[in-house]
Design a protein around this motif. Sequence first.
Motif, PDB file in Angstrom:
ATOM      1  N   ALA A  78       0.853  -1.187   0.000  1.00 24.34           N
ATOM      2  CA  ALA A  78       0.000   0.000   0.000  1.00 24.34           C
ATOM      3  C   ALA A  78       0.885   1.232   0.000  1.00 24.34           C
ATOM      4  O   ALA A  78       2.036   1.202   0.459  1.00 24.34           O
ATOM      5  CB  ALA A  78      -0.919   0.009   1.226  1.00 24.34           C
ATOM      6  N   LEU A  79       0.339   2.341  -0.485  1.00 23.64           N
ATOM      7  CA  LEU A  79       1.107   3.579  -0.567  1.00 23.64           C
ATOM      8  C   LEU A  79       1.629   4.033   0.794  1.00 23.64           C
ATOM      9  O   LEU A  79       2.802   4.425   0.893  1.00 23.64           O
ATOM     10  CB  LEU A  79       0.265   4.671  -1.231  1.00 23.64           C
ATOM     11  N   PRO A  80       0.836   4.033   1.871  1.00 25.72           N
ATOM     12  CA  PRO A  80       1.389   4.462   3.161  1.00 25.72           C
ATOM     13  C   PRO A  80       2.594   3.642   3.611  1.00 25.72           C
ATOM     14  O   PRO A  80       3.518   4.165   4.232  1.00 25.72           O
ATOM     15  CB  PRO A  80       0.200   4.297   4.123  1.00 25.72           C
ATOM     16  N   GLU A  81       2.600   2.363   3.276  1.00 26.15           N
ATOM     17  CA  GLU A  81       3.743   1.504   3.612  1.00 26.15           C
ATOM     18  C   GLU A  81       4.990   1.961   2.868  1.00 26.15           C
ATOM     19  O   GLU A  81       6.088   2.042   3.441  1.00 26.15           O
ATOM     20  CB  GLU A  81       3.391   0.064   3.254  1.00 26.15           C
ATOM     21  N   PHE A  82       4.840   2.259   1.577  1.00 20.98           N
ATOM     22  CA  PHE A  82       5.966   2.786   0.802  1.00 20.98           C
ATOM     23  C   PHE A  82       6.440   4.124   1.354  1.00 20.98           C
ATOM     24  O   PHE A  82       7.646   4.359   1.492  1.00 20.98           O
ATOM     25  CB  PHE A  82       5.577   2.943  -0.667  1.00 20.98           C
TER      26      PHE A  82
END
Length: 259
Positions: A78-82
């Motif tokens: 997911a984007l927040p993880e990146f």
Amino acid sequence: MSYVNNYTPAPLPTVPAAELYGPDPYDINFAYPLHEDTLQNARTQLVPFIPSVHAEEYWEQVGDHPEIFRYFPVFFTALPEFLAWYELHIRRDPHAMFFAVHDKTRPDPEHPEWAGRLAGVLAMYHTSPQNLATEVAFVVVFPDFRGTHVAKDMAALVLRYVLALPTASPPGIGFRRVAWAAHPKNAPSIGLAKRLGFKHEGLFRYLWVLPDALAKEGNPGRVGDAHSGKAGRDSVMLAMCWDDWENGADKNIANIVGN
């Protein structure tokens, strides 16, 4: 003989949701000068990756294509993880830089302020400032731009930036060594590095502990150690050094970038 050992492990760092996109105004926190002319040619431009500017488009390109990360040592769902990884491992490291790559031959009407469409990313990583050494890492060319000038240009431009001396025209930052580490099965990556002039140095075994999502691309891990059972990844190591640069690699890169 008596001694003490007062070491205690630091807690794992986290990034609150409010800090995922970095500070405002955005601080790239980079230890070296960014020579804009060195990092572009007539077709391609490299600029610092700024999450508030580039992250949404980046994730739109890669989020539905997990196969892009097949040969990576890291994996994002997911984007927040990146963004959390980026903040901790790139922005807060003054010797790391993540570049957004713009294809100047394809204007982006949705982002007229960009030099062209976002075509990929790559990083300077694992930098050893005391040894003037770094690694080109996390190279991604988006699907629409594969088979074009983008891959060769972006890698050549970062090589020129890292290996050219500060007195050169255009100037670089004068490092002595640039490494390129690839998954042994990633033939396109290894082939690109060799075409650029990187020299094969060998196979570095078990260089990474892999996340579970990438375990099938690695080797069996050791049972009983701190990462018991987790797969490991070998890396084919290639490098270009200052003597390669001054003995012809600079001319090869100049021919690729075309200016």
